[in-house]
Design a protein around this motif. Structure first.
Motif, PDB file in Angstrom:
ATOM      1  N   LEU A   1      -0.987   8.777  -6.119  1.00  0.00           N
ATOM      2  CA  LEU A   1      -0.354   7.553  -5.471  1.00  0.00           C
ATOM      3  C   LEU A   1      -0.607   7.463  -4.150  1.00  0.00           C
ATOM      4  O   LEU A   1      -0.916   6.227  -3.546  1.00  0.00           O
ATOM      5  CB  LEU A   1       0.265   7.302  -5.620  1.00  0.00           C
ATOM      6  CG  LEU A   1       1.319   7.030  -7.642  1.00  0.00           C
ATOM      7  CD1 LEU A   1       1.983   6.417  -8.123  1.00  0.00           C
ATOM      8  CD2 LEU A   1       0.017   6.268  -8.552  1.00  0.00           C
ATOM      9  N   LYS A   2      -0.999   7.957  -3.873  1.00  0.00           N
ATOM     10  CA  LYS A   2      -1.042   8.074  -2.090  1.00  0.00           C
ATOM     11  C   LYS A   2      -2.706   7.116  -1.531  1.00  0.00           C
ATOM     12  O   LYS A   2      -3.796   7.368  -1.953  1.00  0.00           O
ATOM     13  CB  LYS A   2      -1.382   9.179  -1.180  1.00  0.00           C
ATOM     14  CG  LYS A   2      -0.025   9.721  -1.041  1.00  0.00           C
ATOM     15  CD  LYS A   2       0.094  11.194   0.091  1.00  0.00           C
ATOM     16  CE  LYS A   2      -0.635  12.207   0.028  1.00  0.00           C
ATOM     17  NZ  LYS A   2      -0.043  13.305   1.050  1.00  0.00           N
TER      18      LYS A   2
ATOM     19  N   LEU B   1      11.280  14.879  -3.480  1.00  0.00           N
ATOM     20  CA  LEU B   1      10.571  16.087  -4.954  1.00  0.00           C
ATOM     21  C   LEU B   1      10.301  14.318  -6.437  1.00  0.00           C
ATOM     22  O   LEU B   1       9.966  15.135  -7.137  1.00  0.00           O
ATOM     23  CB  LEU B   1      10.907  16.968  -5.037  1.00  0.00           C
ATOM     24  CG  LEU B   1      11.374  17.731  -3.797  1.00  0.00           C
ATOM     25  CD1 LEU B   1      12.116  19.209  -4.075  1.00  0.00           C
ATOM     26  CD2 LEU B   1       9.510  18.211  -3.207  1.00  0.00           C
ATOM     27  N   ALA B   2      10.907  13.917  -6.311  1.00  0.00           N
ATOM     28  CA  ALA B   2      11.384  13.184  -7.563  1.00  0.00           C
ATOM     29  C   ALA B   2      10.422  12.070  -8.093  1.00  0.00           C
ATOM     30  O   ALA B   2      10.439  11.214  -8.909  1.00  0.00           O
ATOM     31  CB  ALA B   2      12.343  12.364  -7.092  1.00  0.00           C
ATOM     32  N   GLY B   3       9.181  12.006  -7.237  1.00  0.00           N
ATOM     33  CA  GLY B   3       8.022  11.284  -7.598  1.00  0.00           C
ATOM     34  C   GLY B   3       8.076   9.817  -6.667  1.00  0.00           C
ATOM     35  O   GLY B   3       7.390   8.932  -7.085  1.00  0.00           O
ATOM     36  N   GLN B   4       8.999   9.511  -5.857  1.00  0.00           N
ATOM     37  CA  GLN B   4       9.302   8.358  -5.133  1.00  0.00           C
ATOM     38  C   GLN B   4       8.527   7.846  -3.898  1.00  0.00           C
ATOM     39  O   GLN B   4       7.633   9.225  -3.377  1.00  0.00           O
ATOM     40  CB  GLN B   4      10.027   8.364  -4.413  1.00  0.00           C
ATOM     41  CG  GLN B   4      11.847   7.967  -4.380  1.00  0.00           C
ATOM     42  CD  GLN B   4      12.593   7.377  -3.731  1.00  0.00           C
ATOM     43  OE1 GLN B   4      12.551   8.512  -2.746  1.00  0.00           O
ATOM     44  NE2 GLN B   4      13.160   6.091  -3.727  1.00  0.00           N
ATOM     45  N   VAL B   5       7.177   6.844  -3.462  1.00  0.00           N
ATOM     46  CA  VAL B   5       6.606   6.889  -2.848  1.00  0.00           C
ATOM     47  C   VAL B   5       7.227   6.240  -1.313  1.00  0.00           C
ATOM     48  O   VAL B   5       8.323   4.795  -2.230  1.00  0.00           O
ATOM     49  CB  VAL B   5       5.174   6.495  -3.241  1.00  0.00           C
ATOM     50  CG1 VAL B   5       4.698   7.657  -3.787  1.00  0.00           C
ATOM     51  CG2 VAL B   5       5.528   4.858  -4.391  1.00  0.00           C
ATOM     52  N   PHE B   6       6.175   5.956  -0.492  1.00  0.00           N
ATOM     53  CA  PHE B   6       6.753   4.578   1.040  1.00  0.00           C
ATOM     54  C   PHE B   6       5.267   4.064   0.661  1.00  0.00           C
ATOM     55  O   PHE B   6       4.296   4.616   0.206  1.00  0.00           O
ATOM     56  CB  PHE B   6       6.695   5.722   2.213  1.00  0.00           C
ATOM     57  CG  PHE B   6       6.800   4.656   3.123  1.00  0.00           C
ATOM     58  CD1 PHE B   6       8.541   4.038   3.867  1.00  0.00           C
ATOM     59  CD2 PHE B   6       5.542   3.966   3.592  1.00  0.00           C
ATOM     60  CE1 PHE B   6       8.256   3.087   4.332  1.00  0.00           C
ATOM     61  CE2 PHE B   6       5.600   3.228   4.159  1.00  0.00           C
ATOM     62  CZ  PHE B   6       7.383   2.442   5.120  1.00  0.00           C
TER      63      PHE B   6
ATOM     64  N   ALA C   1       0.775  -1.069   0.241  1.00  0.00           N
ATOM     65  CA  ALA C   1       0.229  -0.223  -0.045  1.00  0.00           C
ATOM     66  C   ALA C   1       0.934   1.348   0.315  1.00  0.00           C
ATOM     67  O   ALA C   1       2.185   1.213   1.006  1.00  0.00           O
ATOM     68  CB  ALA C   1      -0.854  -0.376   1.142  1.00  0.00           C
ATOM     69  N   ILE C   2       0.447   2.118  -0.456  1.00  0.00           N
ATOM     70  CA  ILE C   2       1.652   3.479  -1.706  1.00  0.00           C
ATOM     71  C   ILE C   2       0.681   4.479  -0.055  1.00  0.00           C
ATOM     72  O   ILE C   2      -0.388   4.837   0.182  1.00  0.00           O
ATOM     73  CB  ILE C   2       1.107   4.134  -2.637  1.00  0.00           C
ATOM     74  CG1 ILE C   2       1.958   3.185  -3.061  1.00  0.00           C
ATOM     75  CG2 ILE C   2       1.324   5.147  -1.973  1.00  0.00           C
ATOM     76  CD1 ILE C   2       1.954   2.875  -4.768  1.00  0.00           C
ATOM     77  N   THR C   3       1.402   4.978   1.802  1.00  0.00           N
ATOM     78  CA  THR C   3       1.377   6.093   2.031  1.00  0.00           C
ATOM     79  C   THR C   3       1.340   7.311   2.219  1.00  0.00           C
ATOM     80  O   THR C   3       0.858   7.415   2.255  1.00  0.00           O
ATOM     81  CB  THR C   3       1.824   4.868   3.809  1.00  0.00           C
ATOM     82  OG1 THR C   3       2.887   5.050   3.299  1.00  0.00           O
ATOM     83  CG2 THR C   3       0.899   3.358   3.327  1.00  0.00           C
TER      84      THR C   3
ATOM     85  N   LEU D   1      -0.532  -0.821 -10.503  1.00  0.00           N
ATOM     86  CA  LEU D   1      -1.244  -0.012  -9.060  1.00  0.00           C
ATOM     87  C   LEU D   1      -2.720  -0.276  -9.412  1.00  0.00           C
ATOM     88  O   LEU D   1      -3.874   0.560 -10.183  1.00  0.00           O
ATOM     89  CB  LEU D   1      -1.494   1.663  -9.097  1.00  0.00           C
ATOM     90  CG  LEU D   1       0.403   1.406  -9.608  1.00  0.00           C
ATOM     91  CD1 LEU D   1       0.756   3.461 -10.093  1.00  0.00           C
ATOM     92  CD2 LEU D   1       1.177   1.290  -8.231  1.00  0.00           C
ATOM     93  N   GLN D   2      -3.775  -0.153  -8.183  1.00  0.00           N
ATOM     94  CA  GLN D   2      -5.220  -0.430  -7.880  1.00  0.00           C
ATOM     95  C   GLN D   2      -5.684   1.107  -6.984  1.00  0.00           C
ATOM     96  O   GLN D   2      -5.044   0.892  -5.764  1.00  0.00           O
ATOM     97  CB  GLN D   2      -5.726  -1.753  -7.821  1.00  0.00           C
ATOM     98  CG  GLN D   2      -7.002  -2.126  -7.205  1.00  0.00           C
ATOM     99  CD  GLN D   2      -7.358  -3.754  -7.291  1.00  0.00           C
ATOM    100  OE1 GLN D   2      -7.085  -4.146  -6.225  1.00  0.00           O
ATOM    101  NE2 GLN D   2      -7.683  -3.773  -7.477  1.00  0.00           N
ATOM    102  N   ASP D   3      -6.832   1.646  -7.983  1.00  0.00           N
ATOM    103  CA  ASP D   3      -7.245   2.661  -6.520  1.00  0.00           C
ATOM    104  C   ASP D   3      -8.321   1.869  -6.214  1.00  0.00           C
ATOM    105  O   ASP D   3      -8.929   1.137  -6.170  1.00  0.00           O
ATOM    106  CB  ASP D   3      -7.649   3.956  -7.171  1.00  0.00           C
ATOM    107  CG  ASP D   3      -9.055   4.025  -8.907  1.00  0.00           C
ATOM    108  OD1 ASP D   3      -9.369   2.753  -8.175  1.00  0.00           O
ATOM    109  OD2 ASP D   3      -8.450   4.876  -9.647  1.00  0.00           O
ATOM    110  N   SER D   4      -8.632   3.146  -5.134  1.00  0.00           N
ATOM    111  CA  SER D   4      -9.927   2.877  -4.366  1.00  0.00           C
ATOM    112  C   SER D   4     -11.589   1.952  -5.695  1.00  0.00           C
ATOM    113  O   SER D   4     -11.902   1.886  -4.949  1.00  0.00           O
ATOM    114  CB  SER D   4     -10.280   3.678  -3.694  1.00  0.00           C
ATOM    115  OG  SER D   4     -10.738   4.800  -3.962  1.00  0.00           O
TER     116      SER D   4
END
Length: 172
Positions: free
Chosen positions: A81-82, A19-24, A12-14, A43-46
């Motif tokens: 993407l969050k 600033l370069a587009g990285q996600v946790f 899950a992307i939290t 990637l699956q949205d809600s």
């Protein structure tokens, strides 16, 4: 075997990172190799919408991973993407190490019978426990060990268990 949804959530992307587009990504899998460079995921949205992506960079960070996707190169795109999940096709799941190891979602929903044929119910939940998982069938809790779990047959959607005194609620 019971009907399986097509997609399996592996992370899950939290939040964003930098600033370069990285996600946790918080991992929701026991296989951290899922998050290495070059891996293809969806990637699956809600709403269930899917978008195929490739992991172009990934590093372990605290209790998860910092991930960069081929389609995300700015903080603005990362913000979108969050809350999105990373999923893989059911058939692309990692293989189990042996025939006696199962995915939790294969266990949930199994019909449970005693070794003398009495129907106990359906497994509603698997509780993780340091020593062994616990299978929940209503108020009944069965330790996931060979002493009590005699057979698991996914093709028949069935589990056979051995019950000892005190294990069933009416035994109290």
């Amino acid at each position: 075997m019971q009907d399986q949804p097509k997609w399996r959530t592996i992370g899950a992307i939290t939040r964003t990172h930098g600033l370069a587009g990285q996600v946790f990504v918080f991992p929701l899998t026991d296989f951290p190799d899922r998050f290495k460079k070059g891996t293809k995921v969806q990637l699956q949205d809600s709403k269930g919408n899917l978008k195929p992506v490739v992991i172009t960079d990934c590093s372990k960070f605290k209790n998860g991973f910092l991930v960069l996707f081929d389609v995300c190169h700015s903080i603005e795109l990362a913000e979108e993407l969050k809350g999105v999940n990373l999923v893989v096709d059911y058939d692309d799941r990692m293989p189990m190490p042996d025939e006696q190891t199962f995915y939790v979602d294969d266990i949930v929903g199994l019909k449970v019978y005693t070794d003398d044929g009495k129907f106990l119910g359906v497994i509603s939940e698997v509780l993780p426990n340091p020593a062994n998982d616990i299978y929940c069938i209503g108020d009944i809790m069965i330790p996931a060990v060979s002493e009590f779990v005699l057979d698991i047959n996914l093709a028949e959607n069935k589990m056979v268990v051995k019950i000892i005194p005190g294990m069933l609620p009416e035994d109290e």
